[in-house]
Scaffold this active site. Sequence first.
Site, PDB file in Angstrom:
ATOM      1  N   LYS A 139      -9.581   8.191   2.512  1.00 13.08           N
ATOM      2  CA  LYS A 139     -10.061   6.808   2.347  1.00 13.08           C
ATOM      3  C   LYS A 139     -11.465   6.634   2.918  1.00 13.08           C
ATOM      4  CE  LYS A 139      -5.573   4.408   2.397  1.00 13.08           C
ATOM      5  NZ  LYS A 139      -4.674   5.555   2.641  1.00 13.08           N
TER       6      LYS A 139
ATOM      7  N   HIS B  14      -2.540   8.062   6.108  1.00 10.54           N
ATOM      8  CA  HIS B  14      -2.794   6.728   5.563  1.00 10.54           C
ATOM      9  C   HIS B  14      -4.193   6.295   6.001  1.00 10.54           C
ATOM     10  CE1 HIS B  14      -1.944   2.978   3.685  1.00 10.54           C
ATOM     11  NE2 HIS B  14      -2.016   2.289   4.806  1.00 10.54           N
TER      12      HIS B  14
ATOM     13  N   GLU C 156      -0.592   5.403  13.551  1.00  9.23           N
ATOM     14  CA  GLU C 156      -0.272   6.617  12.795  1.00  9.23           C
ATOM     15  C   GLU C 156      -0.424   7.859  13.676  1.00  9.23           C
ATOM     16  OE1 GLU C 156      -2.441   7.101   9.142  1.00  9.23           O
ATOM     17  OE2 GLU C 156      -1.070   8.653   8.429  1.00  9.23           O
TER      18      GLU C 156
ATOM     19  N   HIS D 189      -9.812   2.036   0.260  1.00  8.33           N
ATOM     20  CA  HIS D 189      -8.349   1.889   0.223  1.00  8.33           C
ATOM     21  C   HIS D 189      -7.963   1.262  -1.117  1.00  8.33           C
ATOM     22  CE1 HIS D 189      -4.314   1.231   1.165  1.00  8.33           C
ATOM     23  NE2 HIS D 189      -4.398   0.444   2.219  1.00  8.33           N
TER      24      HIS D 189
ATOM     25  N   CYS E 176       0.808  -1.222   0.000  1.00  6.47           N
ATOM     26  CA  CYS E 176       0.000   0.000   0.000  1.00  6.47           C
ATOM     27  C   CYS E 176       0.842   1.272   0.000  1.00  6.47           C
ATOM     28  CB  CYS E 176      -0.947  -0.023   1.189  1.00  6.47           C
ATOM     29  SG  CYS E 176      -1.989  -1.499   1.184  1.00  6.47           S
TER      30      CYS E 176
ATOM     31  N   PHE F  65       1.818  -3.457   3.959  1.00  4.24           N
ATOM     32  CA  PHE F  65       2.218  -4.770   4.464  1.00  4.24           C
ATOM     33  C   PHE F  65       3.720  -4.980   4.199  1.00  4.24           C
ATOM     34  CE2 PHE F  65      -2.040  -7.369   4.250  1.00  4.24           C
ATOM     35  CZ  PHE F  65      -2.542  -6.578   5.271  1.00  4.24           C
TER      36      PHE F  65
END
Length: 413
Positions: free
Chosen positions: A335, A303, A314, A340, A163, A399
């Site tokens: 998002k 994010h 975050e 996402h 991502c 990831f």
Amino acid sequence: MRRRVVITGAGVISPIGNDVTTFWNNLLAGKSGIGRVTSFDVSDYPTQIAGEVKDFNAEAFMDKKEIRRTDRFVQFAVAAAKMAVQDAGLEIGEHNAHRVGVYIGSGIGGLATWEEQHTALMEKGPRRVSPFFIPMMIANMATGQVSIELGAKGPASSAITACATSTNTIGDAFKLVQYGKADVMVTGGAEATIRPLAFAGFCSAKAMSTRNEEPEKASRPFDRDRDGFVMGEGAGVVVLEELEHAKRRGAPIIAEVIGYGMSADAYHITAPSPGGEGAARCMQDALDDAGIAPTQVGYINAHGTSTPAGDIAETMAIKTVFGEHAYRLAVSSTKSMTGHLLGATGGIEAIATALALREQILPPTINLENPDPECDLDYVPNEARRADIEVALSNTFGFGGHNATIVLKRYTP
């Protein structure tokens, strides 16, 4: 010698619009692009919702022969790239093709092609597998096809960092222009993974929201009742250009790119490092690269995926880097409206961040109804807001512990 780099064009394919104007207007209106999946039967899946791209017409951007030979993620990339180049007013020909590069990533690549060809192999045997299987599937083919379509012969590559992919591609492309390896880079990301196999994998990992009865409220970053991310699809591509090159052309300038940072958590394949330690180092690296003090930052496009652990990590990372200033700057997650887009998310969020700087308006975090006590910053809840901002960050984390951040600045000559 570092050269100044500006964004002169943008193109978007997204769940809330297939051009920049529609995308931006829907962000400011707080319109959700999330609904029940229509592209396959989801009745057996715990998660039945996603941010699908609607009314996409590949024939508006590619001829029919090329469409048959490309996966959906490549078609998204070509469409977004052509819109970005048109927006920049850029003409590519023999006089400049070797100085124009392409850097477009995808987190997963041609998953639909993989599924279809594997089914053909299992049901009909190896002779029925398409000769175009490999070139249709491989993730670098977004860059490959876009360079072919545009005739761009400069630097060409493709990041694959889950991502964080398209923030890495934009950051890497920024460095190529900054240090003179190219004058123009067409860069961003594309993803089209709303497919049975991807859904099965993410459902098994319990990573996605199961708020199936309220799709438009399912992506709710920083809210106490968030229960996972909502998958989206699409592409976001920008044209990065050396400032003097852009000025000589009379190109429109949306914003300036001034910094890029990245780091590894070195902790876990899916979970963020404790306290957001890796994300904090990433943001600090980007600020150092930009030569910017934390107090100069007015906005962060987070994010903010709407996962229980990720949003807290975050938030903690922002506090680590910005200290007390963390409570004075604005943070929002777009998002909440787009879902996402995995490897494409950094592309559309870079565009949202650049437009926020140009227009001096912050897109909201929608569905923030019951703030998580551990997420106690200003997340621009539910409504867009006018603001006076000069510097903004766009964060993406993936990831494998990949972290990437770019720093953008309001353009001033």
